[in-house]
Motif scaffolding. Structure first.
Motif, mmCIF file in Angstrom:
data_model
loop_
_atom_site.group_PDB
_atom_site.id
_atom_site.type_symbol
_atom_site.label_atom_id
_atom_site.label_comp_id
_atom_site.label_asym_id
_atom_site.label_seq_id
_atom_site.Cartn_x
_atom_site.Cartn_y
_atom_site.Cartn_z
ATOM 1 N N PHE A 153 0.766 -1.119 -0.064
ATOM 2 C CA PHE A 153 0.007 -0.114 0.010
ATOM 3 C C PHE A 153 0.948 1.228 0.096
ATOM 4 C CE2 PHE A 153 -3.877 -2.471 1.655
ATOM 5 C CZ PHE A 153 -4.491 -2.000 0.743
ATOM 6 N N ASN A 154 0.483 2.403 -0.637
ATOM 7 C CA ASN A 154 1.395 3.397 -0.857
ATOM 8 C C ASN A 154 1.227 4.238 0.340
ATOM 9 O OD1 ASN A 154 2.459 5.961 -1.520
ATOM 10 N ND2 ASN A 154 2.040 5.625 -3.617
ATOM 11 N N PRO A 155 2.168 4.567 1.095
ATOM 12 C CA PRO A 155 2.047 5.198 2.293
ATOM 13 C C PRO A 155 1.422 6.551 2.210
ATOM 14 C CG PRO A 155 4.297 5.011 1.917
ATOM 15 C CD PRO A 155 3.695 4.200 0.875
ATOM 16 N N ALA A 156 1.394 7.318 1.149
ATOM 17 C CA ALA A 156 1.171 8.520 1.035
ATOM 18 C C ALA A 156 -0.440 8.557 0.804
ATOM 19 C CB ALA A 156 1.888 9.214 -0.293
ATOM 20 N N HIS A 157 -1.149 7.669 0.597
ATOM 21 C CA HIS A 157 -2.323 7.924 0.198
ATOM 22 C C HIS A 157 -3.394 7.107 1.260
ATOM 23 C CE1 HIS A 157 -1.482 10.047 -3.506
ATOM 24 N NE2 HIS A 157 -0.767 8.893 -3.869
ATOM 25 N N ALA A 199 16.102 9.900 -6.712
ATOM 26 C CA ALA A 199 15.233 9.522 -5.494
ATOM 27 C C ALA A 199 13.891 9.039 -6.127
ATOM 28 C CB ALA A 199 14.714 11.010 -5.295
ATOM 29 N N ILE A 200 13.368 9.128 -7.409
ATOM 30 C CA ILE A 200 12.240 8.601 -7.705
ATOM 31 C C ILE A 200 12.591 6.897 -8.193
ATOM 32 C CG2 ILE A 200 10.777 8.489 -9.928
ATOM 33 C CD1 ILE A 200 10.660 11.449 -9.773
ATOM 34 N N ILE A 201 13.739 6.964 -8.785
ATOM 35 C CA ILE A 201 14.089 5.465 -9.317
ATOM 36 C C ILE A 201 14.229 4.626 -7.947
ATOM 37 C CG2 ILE A 201 15.843 4.234 -10.213
ATOM 38 C CD1 ILE A 201 16.100 6.100 -12.336
ATOM 39 N N SER A 228 9.844 -0.059 -4.993
ATOM 40 C CA SER A 228 9.051 -0.367 -3.888
ATOM 41 C C SER A 228 7.725 -1.456 -4.295
ATOM 42 C CB SER A 228 8.328 0.795 -3.138
ATOM 43 O OG SER A 228 9.421 1.890 -3.461
ATOM 44 N N PRO A 229 7.441 -2.398 -3.373
ATOM 45 C CA PRO A 229 6.437 -3.078 -3.725
ATOM 46 C C PRO A 229 4.842 -2.181 -4.150
ATOM 47 C CG PRO A 229 7.556 -3.769 -1.833
ATOM 48 C CD PRO A 229 8.080 -2.578 -2.308
ATOM 49 N N TYR A 230 4.880 -1.008 -3.571
ATOM 50 C CA TYR A 230 3.488 -0.347 -3.918
ATOM 51 C C TYR A 230 3.680 0.231 -5.004
ATOM 52 C CZ TYR A 230 6.116 3.722 -2.171
ATOM 53 O OH TYR A 230 7.106 4.983 -1.730
ATOM 54 N N ILE A 231 4.770 0.331 -5.815
ATOM 55 C CA ILE A 231 4.714 0.820 -7.309
ATOM 56 C C ILE A 231 4.448 -0.401 -8.154
ATOM 57 C CG2 ILE A 231 6.309 1.706 -8.941
ATOM 58 C CD1 ILE A 231 5.599 4.039 -6.883
ATOM 59 N N GLU A 232 5.085 -1.505 -7.805
ATOM 60 C CA GLU A 232 4.678 -2.509 -8.710
ATOM 61 C C GLU A 232 3.053 -2.860 -8.551
ATOM 62 O OE1 GLU A 232 6.838 -6.295 -9.087
ATOM 63 O OE2 GLU A 232 5.457 -7.215 -7.607
ATOM 64 N N LYS A 286 1.618 10.065 -9.365
ATOM 65 C CA LYS A 286 0.648 9.935 -8.130
ATOM 66 C C LYS A 286 1.243 9.212 -7.045
ATOM 67 C CE LYS A 286 -4.015 9.077 -6.937
ATOM 68 N NZ LYS A 286 -5.037 8.001 -7.382
ATOM 69 N N HIS A 287 1.921 8.091 -7.357
ATOM 70 C CA HIS A 287 2.486 7.126 -6.434
ATOM 71 C C HIS A 287 4.138 7.258 -6.126
ATOM 72 C CE1 HIS A 287 -1.206 4.478 -6.405
ATOM 73 N NE2 HIS A 287 -1.138 4.909 -7.702
ATOM 74 N N ALA A 288 4.602 7.701 -7.056
ATOM 75 C CA ALA A 288 6.020 7.769 -6.514
ATOM 76 C C ALA A 288 6.535 9.298 -5.996
ATOM 77 C CB ALA A 288 7.140 7.484 -7.814
ATOM 78 N N LEU A 289 5.966 10.378 -6.685
ATOM 79 C CA LEU A 289 6.380 11.681 -6.414
ATOM 80 C C LEU A 289 5.999 11.846 -4.843
ATOM 81 C CD1 LEU A 289 8.077 13.609 -7.884
ATOM 82 C CD2 LEU A 289 5.858 14.634 -8.640
ATOM 83 N N PRO A 290 4.724 11.627 -4.548
ATOM 84 C CA PRO A 290 4.499 12.156 -3.195
ATOM 85 C C PRO A 290 5.273 11.535 -2.133
ATOM 86 C CG PRO A 290 2.280 11.300 -4.246
ATOM 87 C CD PRO A 290 3.604 11.166 -5.023
#
Lengths: 550, 318, 354
Positions: free
Chosen positions: A107-111, B206-208, B213-217, B232-236
C-alpha cells in the motif's frame, strides 16, 4: 472434483527468462496451466520454483529484469503475449487483480486506503468516486474488517498487518475481476492472524465466484484454499491434481518427499532424575526493556545438558529478546542468568573468554550471519584459533574435521566464500562455526524458517545428531510448531514478554492447554482440506475477528 | 499533530544551537591568529606604541569572552563593527551587496528548480533509454566543471563573440527590471547550469529508488499508466529527498555565487568577502561568514521541516 | 548553400533512414533530432555553426574510439577477475580511465614532457603560438603548454594529498564511531554536523584569511572541511554492516574493535569507500581550483591551473580561447573521475536498477 466449466486462462509452454551476469537465463521452462471460471488453483513450490513469476505472467506482466520469452498466455480468448502494453494495462486491476505478499509494503504510504481502493474503478469509469467508496465499505463489511465504514479513511501505517491484507483483498475485488492472483498473502503473518485472512479470502472468492491462482510454499494453507494443486520445482511442473487426490496419493517422488517432511520426530528426553542436577542455563525472573518499553516480564526457565528447549511464540512475544539477554547483548533490568549455577555478568563485554566460548549462537538468516568476504576456512577456523589457540596444520585439521561433522566435503568447501553456497550449506557453516568454539550450549534462533522444507529437515536431523554425539544443550527459538514437535524435549510458550506455559513436550501437546497455547496450536494449518471449515465452525464465526486479540 | 510540532521545534532548536556554535567558531578562529589583530593589521613594521593604541581602540585589552558577546549582540542588532581598512561601517558595506547576491541566487533558483524537477521526473520516466544516458553524461559534465569555466565559456560565446549579453554584470540604480535581468543573465545562467544538473540527477535517483518499492509494482498491476505511477505514486513519497536536494543546492548557490561574482565582476557580498580575505579585513570576513553560514543553516532547516511536513507517517500519526 | 552543407544534411538524413530501416529506434531518434537541431542552428548560425557541430561530433567519435581501444587494451592486460569487471564498463568509464591515465603520465613525467621550465620567461607577454610554443605565452611571457603540464603535477598532486588526508581521518573516525557507538558516535556525529553547516568555500576563506595561503594551511583546511563528509558516509556504510549477524557473532566471540574493523567491516565497505574517494577528490579538486582562481590557493610562480585562468582572464575579452585551456583541464579531469565513480557506484549498488 471441479465441474467442467468455461476455460478462463490457458497457459501453454510458458518460458520466462531472467537477466543476471550479463546473460538471459531461462527460469521457467515451459509450464502449462489451465484455469476455469470460478476455480481456485494452488501453485506450490520451494523458493526459486518460479511460482510468483508464473503468477505475474498470468497478468501479462514480467518484473524488471525478466521477460516472457516463449509460449502463449490466453486469457478469455485474448493472447496476452502479443497484446500491446496499453491493452494489457486495461486488463490489470479490472479483469485480473493481484494481491501481494506484504500488504504493509504494497500500500502506498502517501494515500488513504480507500483512495487506493477506488483508483481502479474510477480510472476504468466503472463507478463514480462516491459509489466506489460505498462499494469499498461494503467489501470491508464482507471481509469482516473492524470499523468497516471508517477504516478505509485511514493511512496504511495506521492499520495492522492482518487487516491490511484483507483490505488489499478488498481492493483486488474492487472491479469484480474474473481472476485474482494471490502471491503468498499470509506468509508474513502470524499463525493466529493468518486464519482470519485465509477465512476472509476464501469467503469472498466463493461469494463472487472469482477464479484465483493461490501461490504459496505452505502445503497445509493451499489445501484449505485450492480446488486443484500444481506442484512446481525449479521452473518446471512436477504434477497437477485435484486437492484431495494430491494430498492422499501424490504420484511423483518429489511431491511425496514434500509431504513426508513433517514426519521427522525423535523421542522426547527427560530431565536428569538426580535432585542435585544443575541446569546448564537457568533464566531467573528476567525483566528487560528497550528504552522505556518493557519487553520481558519475569521470564524464568531452565535448560539441562543434552536437552532441547523450544521457546515458542508469535512475533513480538519476546523470544529473541530472551536470547539477547542470555548472550549479554541486552542486559536485563531485573533478574539474572545462571550458567552451570554461576551468575553470568549481564553485559557480554564483562564476560570471560571461556564464558563466551561455552554459549554459541546460530542465526536465522545464514546470509547475514556469515561475512561474505571471508573464506569458509577462516570463518570456521577463527573460533578454534581464537579460543583454542590452534595454528597451521593443527588448525587446518580441525577445520576439516568440523566440515566433516556438518557433512560438507572439506576439499570442496575449504577455500570458498559464503555467497557461492546454497542456503542450506550456509546454515551448515553457521553450525560449524558454533561448534568450532566447543560449546556446551547453543541458541538456535529460527534456524530453519528461512529454508525450504526438505533442506530444513536436513538441518534438524544434523542438529539432532550433533546433540547426541556432543551432549549439547539447545535453546530452540521458533514460531513453527511442526519444528517443535519434531525436535523439542521441553517447550516454553511466550506471549507479549511473558511465559504463559512451560513443560515437557508431550504434556504441552496434550490438552488441557492454557487458552493461548490452545489458540496457537489450533491455528496451525493442517493438511486436511476441511481443517479450516471445521475450525471455524468450532470457534464460531463471530470469534474470528477477535481471534488475534485473545 | 503534536508530534510534528514537537519535531519541528526540536529542529529549530538544533538550528539555533548550531548557529551559536558556528558564531563561536568564527569569532574565536580570529583569536587563533599568530600575534593579534592589531599586529596583523599594522604589519611587522609598526611601532609598539601604534599597535598598543590600535589595540585599545579596538577594545582588544578586554577578555575575549566579553568581546564575543559584544560582537554577537552587535551582530543580532545588525551591527558588525567597523572595517579595518576603510573605516566604513561593515553593515553599510554589506547590506546593499547582500541584496544583490540574494537577487542573483533567487534569479538562478527560480529558473533552475522547476526545470530540474521536471527534467528529473522525465529522465526517471525514460530511464535506461538513450536519452537517459545522454542526460547522464551531460549532467555529470556540467557538475564536474568549475563555475569559472562555465562562466568564461558563456562570456566567450554569448558576450564577446556574439554580443547578446554584457560580459560584465555591473549594476546601477536607475536600471529597469528588464534591463537588470538582461545584465545579470550570464551569471545567473552559469549558476543554473551547475545547480540544475545536480538537482536533476538527485531527483531522478530519488524517484528511481522508489520505483523498486512493492507499492509501485502494485500500482502497475492495478493498471495505472506509467506517468501516473510516477506522478501519483512515486512523487508524493519522493518529496522528502527532493526537498533536501533543492535546499542543498540553494545553499550551494549561496557559495557558488562567490566564484561567479568574481568572474562577472558582480557587486555582491561574495566579491566583498574575497577582497576582505586578501586584505585581511577581519570584521568584514567574520560578518560575511556569519551571514553565509546563517543562510546555509536556514535553508537546511527549511528542508528538514519540509520533509517532516510531507511525511505521511508523521502527518497522520496512529 | 555550399557542398559542405549539402553533404552534411545528406549524411544525417541517410544515417537516420538506415537506422529506421534496421529498426534501431533510439539511434534513429538521436540522429533525426540532431538533424532537426541542425536545421535550426543552420538557419541561425549558418555554415560555421554546422561546422562546429561536425567538429564536436568528430571529437565525440574520436573520444569514443579511444575509449573503446583503451578498454580492450585494459581487458587484455588485466588479470581474469578484473577483466570480467572491466567488460561491464561503459565507454564513459573507459574514457575516464584513459584521461586519468594521461594526467598521471603528464604529472609524473612533467619535466621530461614540458619543453620549458614552469617559471621560465621565454618571450613577450601574451605572445601568440608559434612552432616553439604550442599554446603561446602567458601574461609574463612563460610557455603556456609547459605550465599546463607542470600544473598537472602541482594542482592534482596537492588535491591528492589533501583528499588522502581528509579520507584517512574521516574514514577512520567513521569506522570507529560505527563500531564503538555510544557517546563517541554521538559526539563525532554532532561535530561533523557543525562543520558541515558552514559552506565549504566560506570556511576555507575564513581560515585562509587568518593563517595565510601556504600549501600546508591549504591541505589542513581541506582535510578539515572534507573529513566530516567522509566520516558521514563511512559511518553510514559501516552502520549498515555493523547490524549484520556476523558482526554480532564476532562481538559475542569477544573480538576486539581493531579486529572487527579490519576483518569484518572494512572488507564489506571497500566498494562504496573507493567510489567516495573519487567523489571527494572531485570536490577537493574543484575547491582548490576555486581558491587558486580567487588568488588564495597555490601562489605564483608555481604553475597551477586555477591561477592560470585568473592570470590570463583578460584574453577572453579579445575572443581568445587560451585562458579556457587550464579551466578545461580541470573540468576534464573532474569529468573523468566522475565517469569512473559513476560506473563503480552502479556496480556496487548491486545492479538494483536493471
Amino acid at each position: 472434483m471441479v465441474p467442467k466449466k468455461d476455460v478462463l486462462l490457458q497457459i501453454k509452454d510458458l518460458r520466462i527468462e531472467g537477466y543476471s551476469d550479463e546473460n538471459w537465463i531461462e527460469i521457467v521452462h515451459g509450464v502449462d496451466l489451465t484455469l476455469h471460471k470460478g476455480e481456485v488453483l494452488g501453485l506450490i513450490g520451494e523458493s526459486g520454483a518460479g511460482k510468483s513469476t508464473i503468477g505475474l505472467a498470468a497478468m501479462g506482466f514480467a518484473r524488471d529484469g525478466c521477460r516472457i520469452s516463449g509460449g502463449s498466455i490466453e486469457f478469455d480468448g485474448m493472447e496476452l503475449t502479443t497484446t500491446p502494453e496499453s491493452d494489457l494495462r486495461a486488463l490489470r486491476g479490472s479483469r485480473i487483480a493481484y494481491v501481494a505478499q506484504s500488504a504493509a509494503a504494497s500500500f502506498n504510504p502517501a494515500h488513504r486506503i480507500i483512495d487506493q481502493h477506488t483508483e481502479a474503478p474510477i480510472q476504468y469509469r466503472i463507478q463514480k468516486r462516491v459509489e466506489a467508496q460505498e462499494d469499498a465499505m461494503e467489501l470491508y463489511h464482507r471481509l469482516r474488517l473492524p470499523n468497516p465504514d471508517e477504516i478505509g479513511f485511514r493511512y496504511p501505517h495506521q492499520v495492522s498487518g492482518g487487516q491490511l491484507q484483507r483490505a488489499m483483498t478488498a481492493m483486488a475485488m474492487a472491479c469484480r475481476p474474473d481472476l485474482i492472483i494471490f502471491d503468498e498473502p499470509t506468509t508474513a503473518l502470524d499463525v493466529t492472524t493468518q486464519i482470519e485472512v485465509l477465512a476472509a479470502i476464501r469467503d469472498i472468492v466463493d461469494q463472487f465466484n472469482t477464479a484465483a491462482i493461490y501461490i504459496t510454499h505452505d502445503l497445509a494453507v493451499v489445501a484449505q484454499m485450492a480446488d486443484t494443486i500444481k506442484v512446481l520445482l525449479k521452473g518446471e511442473e512436477v504434477e497437477e491434481a485435484p486437492t484431495e487426490q494430491m494430498l492422499d496419493a501424490p504420484s511423483e517422488d518429489y511431491t511425496k518427499s514434500l509431504w513426508a517432511v513433517r514426519s521427522f520426530k525423535r523421542p522426547q528426553k527427560e530431565r536428569p532424575a538426580a535432585a542435585d542436577a544443575v541446569p546448564i542455563v537457568s533464566v531467573k525472573n528476567v525483566d528487560a526493556a528497550y528504552g522505556k518499553i518493557q519487553v520481558l516480564d519475569d521470564v524464568s526457565f531452565d535448560i539441562y545438558a543434552g536437552m532441547t528447549v523450544a521457546v515458542v511464540g508469535e512475533s513480538g512475544s519476546g523470544k529473541s529478546t530472551t536470547a539477547r539477554c542470555i548472550t549479554g547483548l541486552l542486559p536485563p533490568t531485573k533478574g539474572e542468568i545462571l550458567f552451570n549455577g554461576e551468575a553470568l555478568p549481564p553485559r557480554y563485554q564483562d564476560r570471560s573468554k571461556d564464558q563466551l566460548r561455552q554459549a554459541q549462537m546460530i542465526y536465522q538468516m545464514a546470509d547475514t550471519a556469515l561475512n561474505p568476504k571471508i573464506r569458509i576456512s577462516e570463518i570456521i577456523g577463527r573460533p578454534a584459533q581464537f579460543y583454542g589457540g590452534l595454528r597451521g596444520a593443527e588448525l587446518k585439521n580441525r577445520v576439516d574435521e568440523l566440515l566433516d561433522l556438518i557433512e560438507l566435503d572439506p576439499a570442496k568447501f575449504y577455500n570458498r566464500f559464503p555467497p557461492e553456497l546454497s542456503g542450506g550449506q550456509k546454515q551448515r557453516i553457521g553450525i560449524a562455526r558454533a561448534l568450532a568454539a566447543e560449546p556446551t550450549f547453543i541458541i538456535c534462533d529460527e534456524v530453519t524458517s528461512a529454508l525450504d522444507q526438505l533442506v530444513a529437515e536436513g538441518i534438524l536431523k544434523l542438529l539432532d545428531k550433533l546433540q547426541q554425539d556432543l551432549n549439547l544443550a539447545y535453546m530452540f527459538i521458533t514460531h513453527d510448531l511442526a519444528t517443535v514437535r519434531s525436535i523439542a524435549d521441553e517447550v516454553v510458550v511466550m506471549q507479549r514478554g511473558k511465559v504463559v506455559e512451560q513443560g515437557p513436550k508431550e504434556k504441552m501437546f496434550t490438552p488441557p492447554h492454557h487458552p493461548y497455547t490452545d489458540l496457537l496450536l489450533s491455528s496451525v494449518p493442517e493438511m486436511d482440506p476441511n481443517w479450516l471449515t471445521t475450525l471455524l465452525e468450532e470457534r464460531g464465526t463471530d470469534s474470528i475477528g477477535e481471534a488475534a486479540n485473545v | 499533530m503534536g508530534d510534528i510540532l514537537q519535531l519541528v521545534l526540536k529542529r529549530l532548536g538544533l538550528g539555533v544551537v548550531t548557529l551559536l556554535v558556528i558564531s563561536i567558531l568564527i569569532f574565536f578562529a580570529v583569536e587563533l591568529l599568530p600575534g593579534d589583530i592589531a599586529q596583523a593589521v599594522l604589519g611587522q613594521a609598526a611601532t609598539p606604541e601604534t599597535v598598543a593604541a590600535l589595540r585599545e581602540k579596538m577594545g582588544l585589552d578586554q577578555p575575549a569572552i566579553l568581546r564575543y558577546f559584544q560582537w554577537l549582540g552587535g551582530a543580532l542588532t545588525g551591527d558588525f563593527g567597523v572595517s579595518l581598512i576603510s573605516g566604513e561601517r561593515v553593515t553599510e558595506a554589506i547590506s546593499g551587496r547582500f541584496i544583490n547576491t540574494l537577487f542573483l541566487a533567487c534569479y538562478a533558483a527560480v529558473i533552475a528548480v522547476p526545470i530540474s524537477i521536471i527534467l528529473g521526473v522525465i529522465v526517471a520516466l525514460l530511464r535506461n533509454t538513450l536519452f537517459d544516458r545522454v542526460a547522464n553524461v551531460v549532467t555529470l559534465t556540467s557538475i564536474s566543471s568549475p563555475e569559472f569555466f562555465l562562466g568564461y565559456i558563456l562570456i566567450l560565446y554569448l558576450a564577446v563573440k556574439t554580443n547578446y549579453f554584457p560580459a560584465i554584470a555591473s549594476l546601477s540604480t536607475d536600471m529597469s527590471f528588464g534591463e537588470l535581468l538582461h545584465r545579470t543573465f550570464l551569471p545567473a545562467l552559469t549558476l543554473v547550469l551547475v545547480v540544475t544538473a545536480h538537482m536533476m540527477r538527485m531527483t531522478r535517483a530519488a524517484i528511481i529508488n522508489l520505483l523498486a518499492s512493492p507499492y509501485i509494482e502494485m500500482a502497475r498491476l492495478k493498471g495505472v499508466p506509467p506517468w501516473k505511477v510516477i506522478v501519483k505514486h512515486a512523487l508524493p513519497n519522493a518529496w522528502a529527498p527532493i526537498i533536501n536536494v533543492v535546499a542543498l543546492n540553494l545553499a550551494y548557490l549561496i557559495t557558488g555565487v562567490v566564484l561567479v561574482e568574481v568572474v562577472f565582476v558582480y557587486p555582491g557580498i561574495g566579491q566583498l568577502l574575497v577582497d576582505a580575505v586578501s586584505k585581511r579585513d577581519f570584521p568584514i570576513v567574520q560578518a560575511c561568514c556569519l551571514i553565509f553560514a546563517a543562510t546555509f543553516i536556514l535553508l537546511n532547516l527549511a528542508a528538514d521541516v519540509g520533509s517532516i511536513l510531507t511525511n505521511p507517517r508523521l502527518r497522520h500519526p496512529k | 548553400m555550399n557542398s559542405f552543407v549539402i553533404g552534411y544534411y545528406a549524411l544525417l538524413i541517410g544515417a537516420s533512414c538506415l537506422a529506421a530501416y534496421f529498426k534501431q529506434r533510439q539511434i534513429f531518434l538521436l540522429i533525426f533530432s540532431l538533424t532537426l537541431v541542425s536545421f535550426v542552428t543552420g538557419i541561425v548560425g549558418g555554415a560555421p555553426a554546422l561546422r562546429s557541430i561536425t567538429i564536436a561530433a568528430g571529437l565525440l567519435a574520436l573520444a569514443a574510439g579511444v575509449s573503446y581501444a583503451f578498454r580492450e587494451f585494459l581487458i587484455i592486460i588485466a588479470p581474469d577477475g578484473v577483466a570480467k569487471e572491466l567488460r561491464t564498463a561503459p565507454l564513459t568509464a573507459a574514457f575516464g580511465m584513459f584521461v586519468i591515465f594521461t594526467y598521471a603520465i603528464a604529472g609524473i613525467f612533467a619535466p621530461v614532457i614540458a619543453p620549458f621550465g614552469e617559471a621560465e620567461v621565454i618571450s613577450s607577454a601574451f605572445a601568440p603560438a608559434d612552432e616553439n610554443m604550442l599554446l603561446g605565452a602567458d601574461q609574463l611571457g612563460r610557455d603556456m603548454f609547459s605550465r599546463i603540464i607542470y600544473g598537472a603535477r602541482n594542482t592534482v598532486g596537492l588535491a591528492l594529498v589533501a583528499t588522502s588526508l581528509a579520507f584517512i581521518a574521516g574514514a577512520l573516525a567513521g569506522l570507529l564511531a560505527a563500531t564503538k557507538g555510544g557517546w563517541f558516535d554521538q559526539f563525532m556525529g554532532r561535530l561533523a554536523d557543525v562543520i558541515m553547516s558552514i559552506p565549504s568555500l566560506i570556511f576555507a576563506l575564513l581560515i585562509l584569511s587568518i593563517f595565510g595561503t601556504s600549501l600546508f594551511v591549504i591541505v589542513i583546511v581541506v582535510a578539515l572541511i572534507y573529513s566530516p563528509r567522509v566520516f558521514r558516509l563511512t559511518r553510514a556504510v559501516a552502520g549498515n554492516v555493523v547490524v549484520m549477524d556476523y558482526i554480532e557473532a564476532a562481538k559475542l566471540r569477544g573480538e576486539g574493535t581493531w579486529y572487527l574493523i579490519r576483518k569484518e567491516i572494512l572488507p564489506n565497505s571497500t566498494a562504496p569507500l573507493v567510489a567516495e574517494f573519487g567523489l571527494e577528490f572531485c570536490f577537493v579538486f574543484l575547491l582548490i581550483a576555486g581558491l587558486s582562481f580567487l588568488g588564495l590557493g597555490i601562489q605564483p610562480p608555481t604553475a597551477d591551473w586555477g591561477s592560470m585562468v585568473r592570470e590570463n582572464a583578460t584574453l577572453i575579452s579579445f575572443g581568445e580561447l587560451t585562458p579556457l585551456i587550464p579551466a578545461a583541464a580541470i573540468a576534464l579531469l573532474t569529468v573523468a573521475v566522475n565517469f569512473v565513480v559513476d560506473w563503480m557506484l552502479f556496480r556496487s549498488s548491486g545492479l538494483k536498477e536493471v
